[in-house]
Structure formats: C-alpha cells, structure tokens
Design a protein around this motif. Structure first.
Motif, short mmCIF file in Angstrom:
data_model
loop_
_atom_site.label_atom_id
_atom_site.label_comp_id
_atom_site.label_asym_id
_atom_site.label_seq_id
_atom_site.Cartn_x
_atom_site.Cartn_y
_atom_site.Cartn_z
N TYR A 114 0.72 -1.17 -0.04
CA TYR A 114 0.00 -0.10 -0.04
C TYR A 114 0.88 1.34 0.04
O TYR A 114 0.25 2.37 -0.27
N ASP A 135 -7.60 -1.82 -4.35
CA ASP A 135 -7.42 -0.15 -4.16
C ASP A 135 -8.01 0.03 -2.83
O ASP A 135 -8.93 -0.02 -2.36
N MET A 182 -8.63 2.86 -1.50
CA MET A 182 -9.71 3.99 -1.45
C MET A 182 -11.25 3.43 -1.75
O MET A 182 -12.05 3.97 -1.50
N GLU A 223 -14.68 -0.86 1.08
CA GLU A 223 -15.59 -0.39 2.17
C GLU A 223 -15.94 -1.07 3.31
O GLU A 223 -16.44 -0.92 4.33
N LEU A 250 -7.00 1.82 4.85
CA LEU A 250 -8.19 1.91 4.10
C LEU A 250 -9.25 2.84 4.80
O LEU A 250 -10.03 2.25 5.50
N ASN A 269 -11.67 4.50 3.99
CA ASN A 269 -13.16 4.42 3.86
C ASN A 269 -13.78 3.07 4.01
O ASN A 269 -15.13 2.92 3.94
#
Length: 309
Positions: free
Chosen positions: A123, A134, A136, A139, A159, A161
């Motif tokens: 990352y 990814d 971003m 979730e 992470l 988000n």
C-alpha cells in the motif's frame, strides 16, 4: 552474580548496559523470535524501548550517560529478561510493526506477522498493489484472530473508507485490542467481536479478509522455549498439523467475501499440505523478507464467489 546496586554504580553509558545485557543473554542462552533474532538486537530493543528512544537508532545514543533512575530501570529489566525469560516486549509493554507501536502484555501474542510488512510494502508502493484491492475502494474489511488488534489498526489506517471488523475468541485479547484502538484513534472505524472465526459475523460480507490465525503444530509447541511458552497457548495452537483453523477459514471465507474481494492469510510452513488438500484453489504465495510461502492471497472468485465485480 553482581548485585544490581553494584551494576548501576559501575555501568554508566548505554553502551555499558548494551554490552552487559548481551553477555547476560548469551550466558543464559535466551531464545528470540519476537521481533529480534540475536542477543544484540534483543538487548538493543529492550534498552531503547525502556528509555522511550527510537528502537532502530542505537548508535547515536551509545555513549550517552544515563541518569541513576535510568540505570536502575535498565538493570532491573535486563535481570527480568534473564530470570523470567519473558519476551522483551512483555517487559516494556510495547511491540512494533514497521515502526508502528502497539501495546502488548501476556494476554496476547507479541505481534510479528508477515502480513504487516506486506500491507506496508503493497500500500506504500507508488505503483499501487499488484494484488490487494484499491485502498480507497475498500468499504469493508475484517481481521480474523485479531489478537492485539494490530492488523485491524493498520487496515483502518490504510483503508480510510472501510468499516473494519476484528474478531477473536479471547476476551482478554480483545481488551488489549481496545487499548490499541484507543491509542491509534480508530475506535469509530474498527468494531470488535468476540467469537470463533466467522461465527459472530453471520450475514456480513467484506471486500478484504485479513487473517493470521494460530498455525503452530503440536510437535513444535512441545519443543517451545520459555519465551514462547510465556504467550497464550491458544494464540499458537493450530491443531495436530498446524492447519486446523486455516482449513476452516478457507471453507468459510467465500460466505463472507464480496465479488472482487479477496483474503490474505498467514499459515507458517503448511504450503505443501494446503496445495495437496485444496488442488482446485489458486493460491498466490507472497514473498517477504523472511519467507516466500508463509502467506497467501486468494481472490473471492477463486473461492467460488459469484457476482458482478
């Protein structure tokens, strides 16, 4: 053996205590493997962390003269390391993953997962990860067998988000994890669950599963030195061949993965057994500084998850 008062009177600099600690550790035939591999490295960690100095910067401080209270502290901890044979992290109450500090005590295993190194290398890669999703776009994520919560904390940081869940069978371990969530200010992002693997996560699905389950076989545990016996046995015990929990995780993971997601799992030395038992699965074995096949990545699709990516 010299009395502690004599030691603190004669040893003045950090170099003095480092040399003394190495001699004591070698004479006691201590074992390592909790973030250090030699007497010199273990002594350096114990001394620097006890003084709240950077644990990777011994040289600049070697000839620093120590205060009487600091000398007594170091002498006491050197003595404790030799007489109790507890890992140095238990004596300082702290452990590190890639420089990130976590609280630890005898309620949890001293964190030393290869996964932490992989999360950082992937990352922080300017080109992005070659396999992890990814950061971003993630979730939801879960850390199975979270222990001290260190990997859940790192997941929350990488992470931004994602809602992160973290599960452990040990209530004591989760109490330590709470301390680390608070220390790293991720309490609003990480939720803790007490239970057996995915058991408390009925109906929950994730973009990323992270797991470093117990994976030591019984024969290896029977030969453990005192340093490893100081840790909770349940944090090591992977069953007769070390893969009992890994098998369960592989069999249950598909029910908790979203399409396009995946799982990163640390297994120790069981690659050949897993590949023989699960020939239909496409494991991607990940290389770290210490190992080429202690950790695998597997996609949701490889586990049989169907749906739009």
């Amino acid at each position: 053996m010299a009395k502690l008062d004599d030691i603190t009177g004669e040893l003045v600099t950090l170099r003095d205590y480092w040399r003394y600690a190495i001699s004591r550790f070698n004479a006691a035939n201590l074992s390592y493997g909790h973030g250090t591999t030699t007497a010199g490295d273990d002594a350096a960690f114990l001394l620097l962390d006890s003084l709240d100095l950077p644990i990777d910067a011994l040289d600049p401080f070697l000839d620093s003269r120590l205060l009487p209270s600091e000398r007594r502290l170091l002498a006491d901890r050197i003595e404790a390391r030799v007489t109790t044979r507890k890992p140095s992290s238990y004596l300082t109450g702290r452990a590190y993953i890639q420089g990130v500090r976590f609280h630890v005590d005898e309620r949890v295993i001293v964190p030393r997962s290869h996964i932490g190194q992989i999360l950082f290398s992937e990352y922080l890669n300017p080109q992005g990860s070659s396999f992890l999703p990814d950061p971003m776009a993630v979730e939801s994520a879960v850390d199975i067998c979270t222990g001290s919560g260190c990997l859940a904390v790192l997941a929350a940081k990488f992470l931004p988000n994602a809602a992160v869940d973290a599960v452990d069978l040990s209530a004591d371990a989760l109490d330590v994890a709470k301390l680390n969530l608070r220390e790293h200010e991720v309490e609003d992002q990480v939720s803790l669950f007490e239970g057996d693997l995915f058991e408390p996560l009925v109906g929950r699905k994730y973009d990323l599963i992270i797991t470093n389950p117990p994976y030591v076989d019984h024969a290896a545990m029977e030969g453990y030195p005192a340093e490893f016996l100081a840790e909770p046995a349940m944090a090591h015990d992977g069953g007769e061949d070390g893969l009992e929990l890994v098998r369960r995780i592989l069999n249950e993971a598909a029910d908790h993965l979203n399409p396009g997601g995946g799982m990163i799992c640390e297994i120790g030395s069981g690659r050949e057994i897993l590949e023989e038992e699960f020939p239909h699965l496409e494991f991607v074995w990940l290389e770290t500084a210490e190992s080429q096949d202690a950790v695998f990545w597997i996609t949701a699709e490889a586990l049989g998850v169907e749906g739009l990516v």
